[in-house]
Write an enzyme that holds these catalytic residues in place. Structure first.
Site, PDB file in Angstrom:
ATOM      1  CB  VAL A  14      -4.322  11.987   5.468  1.00 21.78           C
ATOM      2  CG1 VAL A  14      -3.584  11.590   6.718  1.00 21.78           C
ATOM      3  CG2 VAL A  14      -3.751  11.175   4.549  1.00 21.78           C
ATOM      4  CE  LYS A 104       3.918  11.194   0.596  1.00 20.67           C
ATOM      5  NZ  LYS A 104       2.777  10.419   0.468  1.00 20.67           N
ATOM      6  CB  ILE A 135       5.254  -0.241   7.487  1.00 25.57           C
ATOM      7  CG1 ILE A 135       4.308  -0.877   6.525  1.00 25.57           C
ATOM      8  CG2 ILE A 135       6.334  -0.942   8.144  1.00 25.57           C
ATOM      9  CD1 ILE A 135       5.263  -1.361   5.497  1.00 25.57           C
ATOM     10  CD  GLU A 189       1.429  11.878  -2.595  1.00 23.70           C
ATOM     11  OE1 GLU A 189       1.666  12.882  -2.089  1.00 23.70           O
ATOM     12  OE2 GLU A 189       1.406  10.851  -1.757  1.00 23.70           O
ATOM     13  CG  ASP A 200       5.110   8.994  -2.585  1.00 24.03           C
ATOM     14  OD1 ASP A 200       4.556   9.836  -1.818  1.00 24.03           O
ATOM     15  OD2 ASP A 200       4.992   7.774  -2.030  1.00 24.03           O
ATOM     16  CE  LYS A 204       5.536   7.294   0.801  1.00 26.81           C
ATOM     17  NZ  LYS A 204       4.471   6.570  -0.110  1.00 26.81           N
ATOM     18  N   GLY A 301      -3.787   5.066   1.673  1.00 23.69           N
ATOM     19  CA  GLY A 301      -5.191   4.957   2.130  1.00 23.69           C
ATOM     20  C   GLY A 301      -5.403   5.800   3.285  1.00 23.69           C
TER      21      GLY A 301
HETATM   22  N1  HSE Z   1       0.672   8.328  -2.832  1.00 18.20           N
HETATM   23  C1  HSE Z   1       1.302   7.659  -1.662  1.00 18.20           C
HETATM   24  C2  HSE Z   1       1.250   6.456  -2.230  1.00 18.20           C
HETATM   25  C3  HSE Z   1       0.406   7.823  -0.448  1.00 18.20           C
HETATM   26  O1  HSE Z   1       0.466   5.946  -2.962  1.00 18.20           O
HETATM   27  O2  HSE Z   1       1.986   5.365  -1.414  1.00 18.20           O
HETATM   28  C4  HSE Z   1       0.994   7.291   0.729  1.00 18.20           C
HETATM   29  O3  HSE Z   1       2.267   7.863   1.115  1.00 18.20           O
END
Ligand code: HSE
Length: 445
Positions: A14, A104, A135, A189, A200, A204, A301
């Site tokens: 990123v 996150k 988004i 990740e 993950d 979120k 991505g």
């Molecule tokens: N590893 C996370 C996913 C990356 O696959 O959604 C984006 O937050």
């Protein structure tokens, strides 16, 4: 022309995407009356070769020192990890420096500390990219839906698991091959088990719950289940039952209590979520005034995430204050008590490995004598054996677990039955609609 100096923590997938975009949009910034200059970067391995040129940037290995001392106007944190990232982010906020974070994991666990620091110094905290990457859901919840009563927020928020499920189902890949492909594409990740085990997605969900309900529920306080128990037989049975399997993160108000959970779910093919494939994410919000609102976009991505980071940076550069807290106190009296998933009732998909289809009627009538109505059934035979898939009407989870314990002892049932919750508890209505469309009459009640 104001030039804002950026400090960047982390220069992986990123971070490098952001460096590319800063270069690409340089003239756009100037057209809008400001300039963004990357002056400081902190990375674990400063000497490592990267696809972007950092020769004009001060590169160090200490993110906290950068956050505490560097002469910067905005701190961007895309380094991942928890404690160090939190310490650095809080240090910058306490200097009054706005923070843009894609992290996150650190946000979901240290939200209170970030918020306190941001409030203390009036510094902005923006984290659009931390939840469903591209988004714009955080901004929507903060501003466009500030006064909205929200009863449900749910969706596909992990790109990696969605990509894996899609490739397993549609391209016949094994789990390991699909995961390797997701990693090669930069979706996973650093530790892919965080994706696969639902962690993950849970992080979120904490951010979504905070923005939608104004309540901080850390990720370890709700039911979290990943996709590792989803088998190829589950996928084939779901398909035969007109459903697809997705990892769903969701929170809803049930009888005045808040239930949050992450788990695989069967989604009926008529639902929009069933068609969200690959690394796409989708978030659905429900509320009494507007019924339903859907957001769909790339959830993982390099460029989708880096672009969301850049948009947060640009918000600060243009002087838009981004509130650290939900700006509006919602209709629910806070805080809502927690409704644990295991105390709730769902429609369930059951998978039973069986000796032959000769025992199907017996299994169905056993469930029906226990007042669990079977709404649909499918039988498949793959290289691995014979499988029965059932969809039940709504039943309490504790009761279902009890019944499955009995079912596993029935002659001809070859292994412990497994269940996956359905996304909807009105599956009976869906069955009726399908039957009516097909046969022109309603099901017998
Ligand atoms: N590893 C996370 C996913 C990356 O696959 O959604 C984006 O937050």
């Amino acid at each position: 022309m104001r030039t804002l100096k950026l400090g960047l923590l982390g220069c992986g997938v990123v971070g490098q995407g952001l460096v590319k975009l800063l270069k690409k949009h340089h003239d756009d910034f100037k057209r809008n009356g400001f300039d963004l200059k990357l002056t400081h970067v902190a990375v674990k391995h400063p000497q490592k070769a990267r696809e972007v040129d950092l020769s004009h940037v001060h590169v160090s290995a200490d993110p906290v020192a950068l956050a505490k001392t560097a002469d910067i106007d905005i701190l961007v944190e895309v380094m991942g990890g928890r404690e160090l990232a939190l310490e650095a982010g809080v240090a910058a906020l306490l200097r009054g420096i706005p923070v843009v974070s894609a992290n996150k994991a650190a946000l979901a666990r240290g939200l209170s500390r970030y918020i306190e620091a941001a409030k203390e110094k009036g510094a902005g905290l923006a984290f659009e990219s931390a939840c469903a990457a591209h988004i714009p859901i955080i901004e929507a919840l903060d501003r466009s839906l500030a006064c909205e009563e929200i009863s449900v927020i749910k969706g596909v928020v992990n790109g990696t698991t969605n990509y894996i499920l899609t490739l397993m189902e549609r391209a016949g890949l094994t789990f390991d091959a699909a995961l390797a492909d997701a990693t090669a594409k930069g979706f996973t990740e650093a530790d892919p088990s965080l994706d696969v085990d639902g962690i993950d997605a849970a992080e979120k969900l904490t951010l979504l719950v905070f923005k939608a309900f104004g309540q901080y529920v850390p990720p370890d306080q709700f039911h979290t289940e990943g996709i590792s128990r989803v088998t190829k037989a589950d996928m084939a049975l779901a398909q035969a039952l007109n459903h697809r399997i997705k990892l769903i993160a969701g929170a809803r108000v049930v009888d005045g209590k808040l239930n949050a959970s992450v788990h695989p779910a069967l989604i009926h093919k008529g639902e929009l979520l069933a068609d969200v494939d690959s690394e796409f994410n989708a978030i659905i919000i429900e509320g009494p005034a507007f019924k339903e609102l859907t957001f769909l976009g790339k959830g993982a991505g390099q460029l989708p995430t880096a672009s969301a980071v850049l948009n947060d940076v640009v918000k600060f550069a243009r002087g838009n204050p981004t509130p650290a807290l939900p700006g509006f106190v919602k209709a629910h009296p806070l805080p809502l008590a927690h409704a644990p998933t295991k105390h709730l009732a769902y429609c369930y998909f059951l998978r039973l490995k069986v000796l032959s289809n000769g025992i199907v009627d017996g299994v169905v009538s056993f469930l029906e004598t226990q007042n669990v109505k079977v709404l649909s059934r499918a039988f498949i035979s793959n290289g691995d054996g014979e499988y029965l898939g059932l969809i039940t009407d709504v039943v309490k989870e504790s009761r279902l677990n009890h019944l499955l314990n009995t079912l596993k002892r029935v002659d001809g049932v070859l292994e412990d039955p497994a269940f996956i919750r359905l996304d909807k508890d009105n599956y009976r209505d869906i069955v009726e609609l399908e039957q009516r469309a097909y046969f022109g009459s309603s099901l017998e009640r």
